[in-house]
Motif scaffolding. Structure first.
Motif, PDB file in Angstrom:
ATOM      1  N   TYR A 109       0.864  -1.179   0.000  1.00 40.50           N
ATOM      2  CA  TYR A 109       0.000   0.000   0.000  1.00 40.50           C
ATOM      3  C   TYR A 109       0.902   1.232   0.000  1.00 40.50           C
ATOM      4  O   TYR A 109       2.114   1.139   0.224  1.00 40.50           O
ATOM      5  CB  TYR A 109      -0.922   0.029   1.234  1.00 40.50           C
ATOM      6  N   GLY A 110       0.331   2.370  -0.260  1.00 41.16           N
ATOM      7  CA  GLY A 110       1.087   3.609  -0.228  1.00 41.16           C
ATOM      8  C   GLY A 110       0.325   4.682   0.530  1.00 41.16           C
ATOM      9  O   GLY A 110      -0.847   4.491   0.893  1.00 41.16           O
ATOM     10  N   PHE A 111       0.969   5.780   0.790  1.00 45.01           N
ATOM     11  CA  PHE A 111       0.314   6.911   1.456  1.00 45.01           C
ATOM     12  C   PHE A 111      -0.916   7.348   0.662  1.00 45.01           C
ATOM     13  O   PHE A 111      -1.943   7.737   1.227  1.00 45.01           O
ATOM     14  CB  PHE A 111       1.308   8.063   1.586  1.00 45.01           C
ATOM     15  N   ASP A 112      -0.817   7.234  -0.670  1.00 42.97           N
ATOM     16  CA  ASP A 112      -1.925   7.655  -1.526  1.00 42.97           C
ATOM     17  C   ASP A 112      -3.016   6.588  -1.665  1.00 42.97           C
ATOM     18  O   ASP A 112      -3.944   6.737  -2.462  1.00 42.97           O
ATOM     19  CB  ASP A 112      -1.412   8.062  -2.911  1.00 42.97           C
ATOM     20  N   SER A 113      -2.919   5.513  -0.881  1.00 40.18           N
ATOM     21  CA  SER A 113      -3.975   4.495  -0.883  1.00 40.18           C
ATOM     22  C   SER A 113      -5.139   4.893   0.023  1.00 40.18           C
ATOM     23  O   SER A 113      -6.132   4.174   0.102  1.00 40.18           O
ATOM     24  CB  SER A 113      -3.418   3.144  -0.395  1.00 40.18           C
ATOM     25  N   PHE A 114      -4.999   6.037   0.705  1.00 44.53           N
ATOM     26  CA  PHE A 114      -5.986   6.430   1.700  1.00 44.53           C
ATOM     27  C   PHE A 114      -6.428   7.883   1.546  1.00 44.53           C
ATOM     28  O   PHE A 114      -5.742   8.689   0.919  1.00 44.53           O
ATOM     29  CB  PHE A 114      -5.417   6.237   3.112  1.00 44.53           C
ATOM     30  N   GLY A 247      -4.620   9.252  14.337  1.00 49.70           N
ATOM     31  CA  GLY A 247      -5.789   9.753  13.638  1.00 49.70           C
ATOM     32  C   GLY A 247      -6.485   8.619  12.908  1.00 49.70           C
ATOM     33  O   GLY A 247      -6.210   7.451  13.163  1.00 49.70           O
ATOM     34  N   VAL A 248      -7.363   8.984  12.004  1.00 52.10           N
ATOM     35  CA  VAL A 248      -8.120   7.997  11.247  1.00 52.10           C
ATOM     36  C   VAL A 248      -8.116   8.352   9.771  1.00 52.10           C
ATOM     37  O   VAL A 248      -8.330   9.512   9.404  1.00 52.10           O
ATOM     38  CB  VAL A 248      -9.576   7.907  11.760  1.00 52.10           C
ATOM     39  N   PHE A 249      -7.819   7.357   8.935  1.00 52.17           N
ATOM     40  CA  PHE A 249      -7.898   7.486   7.485  1.00 52.17           C
ATOM     41  C   PHE A 249      -8.959   6.503   6.984  1.00 52.17           C
ATOM     42  O   PHE A 249      -9.296   5.533   7.655  1.00 52.17           O
ATOM     43  CB  PHE A 249      -6.565   7.133   6.814  1.00 52.17           C
ATOM     44  N   ALA A 250      -9.450   6.754   5.762  1.00 52.98           N
ATOM     45  CA  ALA A 250     -10.371   5.843   5.092  1.00 52.98           C
ATOM     46  C   ALA A 250      -9.733   5.383   3.787  1.00 52.98           C
ATOM     47  O   ALA A 250      -8.817   6.034   3.271  1.00 52.98           O
ATOM     48  CB  ALA A 250     -11.694   6.556   4.799  1.00 52.98           C
ATOM     49  N   PRO A 251     -10.179   4.254   3.245  1.00 54.60           N
ATOM     50  CA  PRO A 251      -9.650   3.831   1.943  1.00 54.60           C
ATOM     51  C   PRO A 251      -9.880   4.917   0.892  1.00 54.60           C
ATOM     52  O   PRO A 251     -10.894   5.623   0.930  1.00 54.60           O
ATOM     53  CB  PRO A 251     -10.464   2.568   1.620  1.00 54.60           C
ATOM     54  N   LYS A 252      -8.954   5.065  -0.020  1.00 55.36           N
ATOM     55  CA  LYS A 252      -9.079   6.075  -1.067  1.00 55.36           C
ATOM     56  C   LYS A 252     -10.363   5.836  -1.858  1.00 55.36           C
ATOM     57  O   LYS A 252     -10.708   4.704  -2.175  1.00 55.36           O
ATOM     58  CB  LYS A 252      -7.881   6.011  -2.005  1.00 55.36           C
ATOM     59  N   GLY A 253     -11.070   6.915  -2.166  1.00 55.35           N
ATOM     60  CA  GLY A 253     -12.309   6.808  -2.919  1.00 55.35           C
ATOM     61  C   GLY A 253     -13.544   6.942  -2.057  1.00 55.35           C
ATOM     62  O   GLY A 253     -14.664   6.935  -2.567  1.00 55.35           O
ATOM     63  N   LEU A 298       0.766  16.902   5.936  1.00 48.02           N
ATOM     64  CA  LEU A 298       1.056  15.472   5.838  1.00 48.02           C
ATOM     65  C   LEU A 298       1.926  15.181   4.623  1.00 48.02           C
ATOM     66  O   LEU A 298       2.902  14.430   4.704  1.00 48.02           O
ATOM     67  CB  LEU A 298      -0.245  14.671   5.738  1.00 48.02           C
ATOM     68  N   ASN A 299       1.566  15.771   3.500  1.00 45.74           N
ATOM     69  CA  ASN A 299       2.337  15.562   2.265  1.00 45.74           C
ATOM     70  C   ASN A 299       3.762  16.079   2.408  1.00 45.74           C
ATOM     71  O   ASN A 299       4.720  15.451   1.940  1.00 45.74           O
ATOM     72  CB  ASN A 299       1.643  16.249   1.087  1.00 45.74           C
ATOM     73  N   ALA A 300       3.914  17.222   3.078  1.00 46.24           N
ATOM     74  CA  ALA A 300       5.249  17.803   3.272  1.00 46.24           C
ATOM     75  C   ALA A 300       6.099  16.904   4.166  1.00 46.24           C
ATOM     76  O   ALA A 300       7.284  16.676   3.897  1.00 46.24           O
ATOM     77  CB  ALA A 300       5.125  19.200   3.880  1.00 46.24           C
ATOM     78  N   THR A 301       5.489  16.373   5.241  1.00 44.95           N
ATOM     79  CA  THR A 301       6.216  15.475   6.143  1.00 44.95           C
ATOM     80  C   THR A 301       6.575  14.173   5.443  1.00 44.95           C
ATOM     81  O   THR A 301       7.665  13.617   5.650  1.00 44.95           O
ATOM     82  CB  THR A 301       5.372  15.184   7.395  1.00 44.95           C
ATOM     83  N   TYR A 302       5.676  13.697   4.616  1.00 41.27           N
ATOM     84  CA  TYR A 302       5.945  12.480   3.844  1.00 41.27           C
ATOM     85  C   TYR A 302       7.199  12.667   2.986  1.00 41.27           C
ATOM     86  O   TYR A 302       8.046  11.760   2.898  1.00 41.27           O
ATOM     87  CB  TYR A 302       4.738  12.149   2.961  1.00 41.27           C
ATOM     88  N   GLU A 303       7.330  13.808   2.374  1.00 40.12           N
ATOM     89  CA  GLU A 303       8.487  14.087   1.520  1.00 40.12           C
ATOM     90  C   GLU A 303       9.782  14.133   2.332  1.00 40.12           C
ATOM     91  O   GLU A 303      10.838  13.718   1.853  1.00 40.12           O
ATOM     92  CB  GLU A 303       8.288  15.403   0.761  1.00 40.12           C
TER      93      GLU A 303
END
Length: 314
Positions: A109-114, A247-253, A298-303
């Motif tokens: 999975y990836g960060f962009d999966s959620f 925190g909480v994420f959901a599946p992408k989409g 989040l995106n900045a920290t991911y980088e």
């Protein structure tokens, strides 16, 4: 005739709008599962259970927390990545499974999966030892690690705990031998049981042991009233921020309407004093965030972790 057709078209359009609105209003119409990819009793587990208990009262359906461990959080996180994006299967998201693991290993999975939903707490990392440990201070610990093999509990070679611990050790000039458990709570059991010398951990996991006089905090990322007199990493000249979040994420989409409803329920929960007190009691700092600005951060920290991973792999 045309008039009748027009009236029929209008009636049909109104009916569809009502049905669509009713369908949307039905979420949630059944229990919501929140997968915690770590063991019970750790910071991720405890912070998520407090959130789940609070928001289920706002949503009107059970919000069930399920521990699905394995693979440094990969098993549970992958399970949710492949779940139907309908808002009924969510994942406890944090620094380790969302920002570190995708960069330092190769999970399915990836960060962009959620889709990020909400962040509710943050926790400072600490180095903790048993109360009867010969290491009475972080200086003692550094000296000990430089004179012999010192073991340190974490929760996986590619976990956030180990990555941050390595950065801290490199700057402070020491090395440890890692002993990986299922989570921060698991490592603390090993520490107070005398099986390992130390652990990197978060307040929800080590707090109860400190309060019970079974453990001692040598150093932590930031000062907290609950642990007076404990120095920070910065006091030792260590640069950087070392902490986790939950925190909480959901599946992408997942529909935006679902994200909005979960966010609204969380916002109401975070206004309740009993919820704030519950987080304070386990040593978690309330850090409620959501929306575009949070996702941007989040995106900045991911980088940042992506760059660190590339540096390490050279």
């Amino acid at each position: 005739m045309n008039s009748k057709k027009n009236l029929l078209s209008i009636a049909t359009a109104v009916a569809l709008t009502v049905v669509s609105g009713a369908a949307l209003a039905e979420y949630p119409e059944k229990p919501i599962k929140v997968i915690v990819p770590w063991g019970a009793g750790g910071d991720s587990d405890l912070t998520t259970r407090i959130w789940a208990d609070a928001v289920e009262k706002e949503l009107g359906v059970p919000v069930v927390v399920i521990n699905k461990t394995g693979g440094v959080g990969v098993v549970g996180t992958s399970f949710v990545a492949n779940a139907k994006p309908d808002g009924y299967t969510l994942i406890n998201a944090g620094l380790s499974n969302m920002l570190v693991t995708p960069n330092f290993s190769n999970p399915p999975y990836g960060f962009d999966s959620f889709t990020p939903v909400v962040k509710f707490t943050s926790v400072p990392l600490a180095v903790v030892v048993a109360k009867d440990s010969p290491y009475k201070s972080f200086d003692d610990f550094i000296a000990g690690a430089n004179s012999k093999t010192v073991t340190q509990g974490s929760w996986g070679a590619a976990s956030s705990g180990t990555i941050m611990a390595n950065i801290i050790g490199n700057q402070a000039g020491y090395k440890v031998k890692y002993v990986h458990g299922k989570g921060a709570a698991d490592s603390m059991v090993s520490v107070v049981g005398g099986h390992i010398d130390s652990a990197v951990s978060f307040p929800p996991a080590f707090g109860p042991h400190v309060k019970a006089d079974r453990a001692r905090v040598l150093v932590m990322d930031q000062k907290m009233d609950a642990f007076p007199g404990v120095p920070t990493f910065a006091d030792y000249g260590i640069k950087g921020t070392f902490g986790g979040w939950s925190g909480v994420f959901a599946p992408k989409g997942v529909p935006q309407e679902v994200v909005d409803k979960l966010t609204k329920a969380t916002a109401k929960a975070m206004q309740q004093q009993k919820v704030l007190d519950a987080y304070n009691n386990i040593g978690a700092l309330v850090d409620f965030r959501h929306g575009p600005e949070w996702v941007k951060d989040l995106n900045a920290t991911y980088e940042i972790y992506k760059e660190e991973a590339a540096r390490v792999k050279k």
